[in-house]
Design a protein around this motif. Structure first.
Motif, PDB file in Angstrom:
ATOM      1  N   ASN A  34       0.830  -1.212   0.000  1.00 15.07           N
ATOM      2  CA  ASN A  34       0.000   0.000   0.000  1.00 15.07           C
ATOM      3  C   ASN A  34       0.861   1.258   0.000  1.00 15.07           C
ATOM      4  OD1 ASN A  34      -2.532  -1.442   2.053  1.00 15.07           O
ATOM      5  ND2 ASN A  34      -2.697  -0.810  -0.055  1.00 15.07           N
ATOM      6  N   SER A  35       0.225   2.380  -0.301  1.00 13.95           N
ATOM      7  CA  SER A  35       0.918   3.658  -0.247  1.00 13.95           C
ATOM      8  C   SER A  35       1.532   3.846   1.140  1.00 13.95           C
ATOM      9  CB  SER A  35      -0.081   4.780  -0.534  1.00 13.95           C
ATOM     10  OG  SER A  35       0.578   6.003  -0.471  1.00 13.95           O
ATOM     11  N   GLY A  36       2.793   4.212   1.175  1.00 10.82           N
ATOM     12  CA  GLY A  36       3.467   4.449   2.450  1.00 10.82           C
ATOM     13  C   GLY A  36       4.075   3.205   3.066  1.00 10.82           C
ATOM     14  N   SER A  37       3.948   2.072   2.386  1.00 10.68           N
ATOM     15  CA  SER A  37       4.488   0.834   2.970  1.00 10.68           C
ATOM     16  C   SER A  37       6.003   0.721   2.776  1.00 10.68           C
ATOM     17  CB  SER A  37       3.779  -0.393   2.371  1.00 10.68           C
ATOM     18  OG  SER A  37       4.004  -0.457   0.980  1.00 10.68           O
ATOM     19  N   GLY A  38       6.568   1.607   1.954  1.00 12.46           N
ATOM     20  CA  GLY A  38       8.031   1.639   1.841  1.00 12.46           C
ATOM     21  C   GLY A  38       8.609   1.091   0.551  1.00 12.46           C
ATOM     22  N   HIS A  41      11.249   3.496  -0.935  1.00 13.21           N
ATOM     23  CA  HIS A  41      12.382   3.462  -0.008  1.00 13.21           C
ATOM     24  C   HIS A  41      13.217   2.201  -0.237  1.00 13.21           C
ATOM     25  CE1 HIS A  41      14.228   4.758   3.845  1.00 13.21           C
ATOM     26  NE2 HIS A  41      14.475   3.467   3.987  1.00 13.21           N
ATOM     27  N   GLU A 141       5.821   2.499  -9.477  1.00  8.24           N
ATOM     28  CA  GLU A 141       4.420   2.709  -9.890  1.00  8.24           C
ATOM     29  C   GLU A 141       4.147   2.016 -11.223  1.00  8.24           C
ATOM     30  OE1 GLU A 141       2.568   4.016  -7.728  1.00  8.24           O
ATOM     31  OE2 GLU A 141       3.858   5.291  -6.510  1.00  8.24           O
ATOM     32  N   LEU A 236       8.963  -1.794   5.496  1.00  9.01           N
ATOM     33  CA  LEU A 236       9.968  -2.789   5.167  1.00  9.01           C
ATOM     34  C   LEU A 236       9.895  -4.014   6.065  1.00  9.01           C
ATOM     35  CD1 LEU A 236      13.396  -1.252   4.179  1.00  9.01           C
ATOM     36  CD2 LEU A 236      11.809  -2.603   2.856  1.00  9.01           C
TER      37      LEU A 236
HETATM   38  N1  LIG Z   1      12.812   0.922   6.114  1.00  6.63           N
HETATM   39  C1  LIG Z   1      12.506   2.180   6.333  1.00  6.63           C
HETATM   40  N2  LIG Z   1      13.156   2.878   7.264  1.00  6.63           N
HETATM   41  C2  LIG Z   1      12.873   4.163   7.495  1.00  6.63           C
HETATM   42  N3  LIG Z   1      11.930   4.868   6.837  1.00  6.63           N
HETATM   43  C3  LIG Z   1      11.257   4.240   5.893  1.00  6.63           C
HETATM   44  C4  LIG Z   1      11.501   2.868   5.580  1.00  6.63           C
HETATM   45  N4  LIG Z   1      10.661   2.501   4.590  1.00  6.63           N
HETATM   46  C5  LIG Z   1       9.942   3.592   4.309  1.00  6.63           C
HETATM   47  N5  LIG Z   1      10.292   4.631   5.086  1.00  6.63           N
HETATM   48  C6  LIG Z   1       9.687   5.964   5.043  1.00  6.63           C
HETATM   49  O1  LIG Z   1       8.273   5.821   4.996  1.00  6.63           O
HETATM   50  C7  LIG Z   1       7.703   6.761   4.097  1.00  6.63           C
HETATM   51  C8  LIG Z   1       6.899   6.034   3.012  1.00  6.63           C
HETATM   52  O2  LIG Z   1       7.767   5.213   2.248  1.00  6.63           O
HETATM   53  P1  LIG Z   1       7.752   5.167   0.657  1.00  6.63           P
HETATM   54  O3  LIG Z   1       7.659   6.525   0.086  1.00  6.63           O
HETATM   55  O4  LIG Z   1       8.885   4.318   0.270  1.00  6.63           O
HETATM   56  O5  LIG Z   1       6.381   4.412   0.436  1.00  6.63           O
HETATM   57  P2  LIG Z   1       5.741   3.869  -0.913  1.00  6.63           P
HETATM   58  O6  LIG Z   1       5.342   2.463  -0.641  1.00  6.63           O
HETATM   59  O7  LIG Z   1       6.648   4.120  -2.050  1.00  6.63           O
HETATM   60  O8  LIG Z   1       4.438   4.746  -1.038  1.00  6.63           O
HETATM   61  P3  LIG Z   1       3.694   5.257  -2.387  1.00  6.63           P
HETATM   62  O9  LIG Z   1       3.026   4.032  -2.944  1.00  6.63           O
HETATM   63  O10 LIG Z   1       2.696   6.247  -1.875  1.00  6.63           O
HETATM   64  O11 LIG Z   1       4.713   5.824  -3.293  1.00  6.63           O
HETATM   65  C9  LIG Z   1       8.863   7.568   3.522  1.00  6.63           C
HETATM   66  O12 LIG Z   1       8.960   8.778   4.212  1.00  6.63           O
HETATM   67  C10 LIG Z   1      10.058   6.687   3.761  1.00  6.63           C
HETATM   68  O13 LIG Z   1      11.233   7.445   3.892  1.00  6.63           O
END
Ligand SMILES: Nc1ncnc2c1ncn2[C@@H]1O[C@H](COP(=O)(O)OP(=O)(O)OP(=O)(O)O)[C@@H](O)[C@H]1O
Ligand SMILES: [Mg+2]
Length: 242
Positions: A34-38, A41, A141, A236
């Protein structure tokens, strides 16, 4: 320990979580959450850890990866300043020069993002055989570029982009292209593109159709699919399966 191993992070109480770069290059990886799941990152970490070991190409719809240029010298191509033809040529040339490239598609409309990505991927794919060196090809994406259903975009853009993504995932390996794709919504990603992945990192996900698709890809029983909803909140903490 083989020098091909890259460290992705720490497993609580279990030491470093490693990924085998050689294996990654020989296969294809799909990341879902999901969005924000990392996801972004995780991709970023993977790219940083392997930047000095392998050539990289990143299709970056949101400008999340342009700062790789500062630390690792990636060439950033700004989609807003390029023609489709120039991008096709750039895709081919980056293979000849073995340069790592970020294609920044931030701010373009969906139709253009698809056509631009297709042109660049097409150039990489069609590079002459002499230049089939290994490249990690990261598409964040991925559902934007390989949508499961027709949406607002033109047929032309959809066909081009879906074709390029299918080529990447189905026929890229032989040409040295190792696809790594990430998506929020597995159910929105074209099935034939998802199905070609051989490694999966599944993060937290809620919708029944996404959970079912994730379980399918991992070969889990449908009723086990709810595990994806209950994954720990920490970013993560994906389910990993070779
Ligand atoms: N392992 C991690 N350690 C520290 N911070 C993390 C970690 N994983 C993700 N984050 C932080 O959590 C937030 C969301 O992560 P990220 O942008 O990678 O999500 P996403 O799954 O790509 O979301 P979207 O689908 O909305 O693009 C970011 O601010 C990121 O820096
Ligand atoms: Mg992201």
């Amino acid at each position: 320990m083989s020098s091909n191993m890259i460290v992705m992070g720490d497993v609580p109480g279990g030491g470093p979580a490693r990924m085998d770069l050689a294996e990654l290059l020989a296969t294809r990886l799909l990341v879902q959450g999901n969005s924000g799941s990392g996801k972004s990152h995780l991709l970023r970490r993977l790219l940083e850890q392997s930047a000095r070991m392998v050539q990289q190409a990143i299709i970056d719809p949101e400008g999340d990866f342009v700062s790789l240029a500062e630390k690792f010298g990636h060439l950033v191509i700004d989609g807003a300043e390029c023609s489709e033809m120039a991008l096709h040529a750039a895709g081919e040339r980056m293979r000849m020069h073995r340069a790592s490239v970020v294609l920044n598609l931030e701010g373009l409309d969906a139709d253009q993002q698809m056509k631009w990505a297709a042109a660049f991927l097409g150039g990489m794919f069609e590079a002459p055989r002499d230049y089939w060196y290994p490249v990690l090809v990261v598409v964040d994406e991925a559902q934007l570029f390989a949508p499961a259903a027709a949406g607002e975009v033109s047929d032309e853009a959809r066909r081009a982009s879906l074709g390029a993504m299918t080529n990447l995932m189905c026929r890229g390996r032989k040409r040295g292209l190792a696809g790594i794709i990430a998506t929020q919504r597995l159910a929105k990603l074209a099935k034939n593109v998802a199905a070609e992945a051989s490694n999966f990192l599944m993060g937290r996900t809620f919708l029944d159709i996404d959970m079912a698709r994730a379980a399918d890809l991992l070969g889990m029983e449908r009723r086990q699919a709810e595990a994806f909803r209950d994954l720990a909140r920490a970013p993560l903490s994906p389910l990993v399966r070779p």
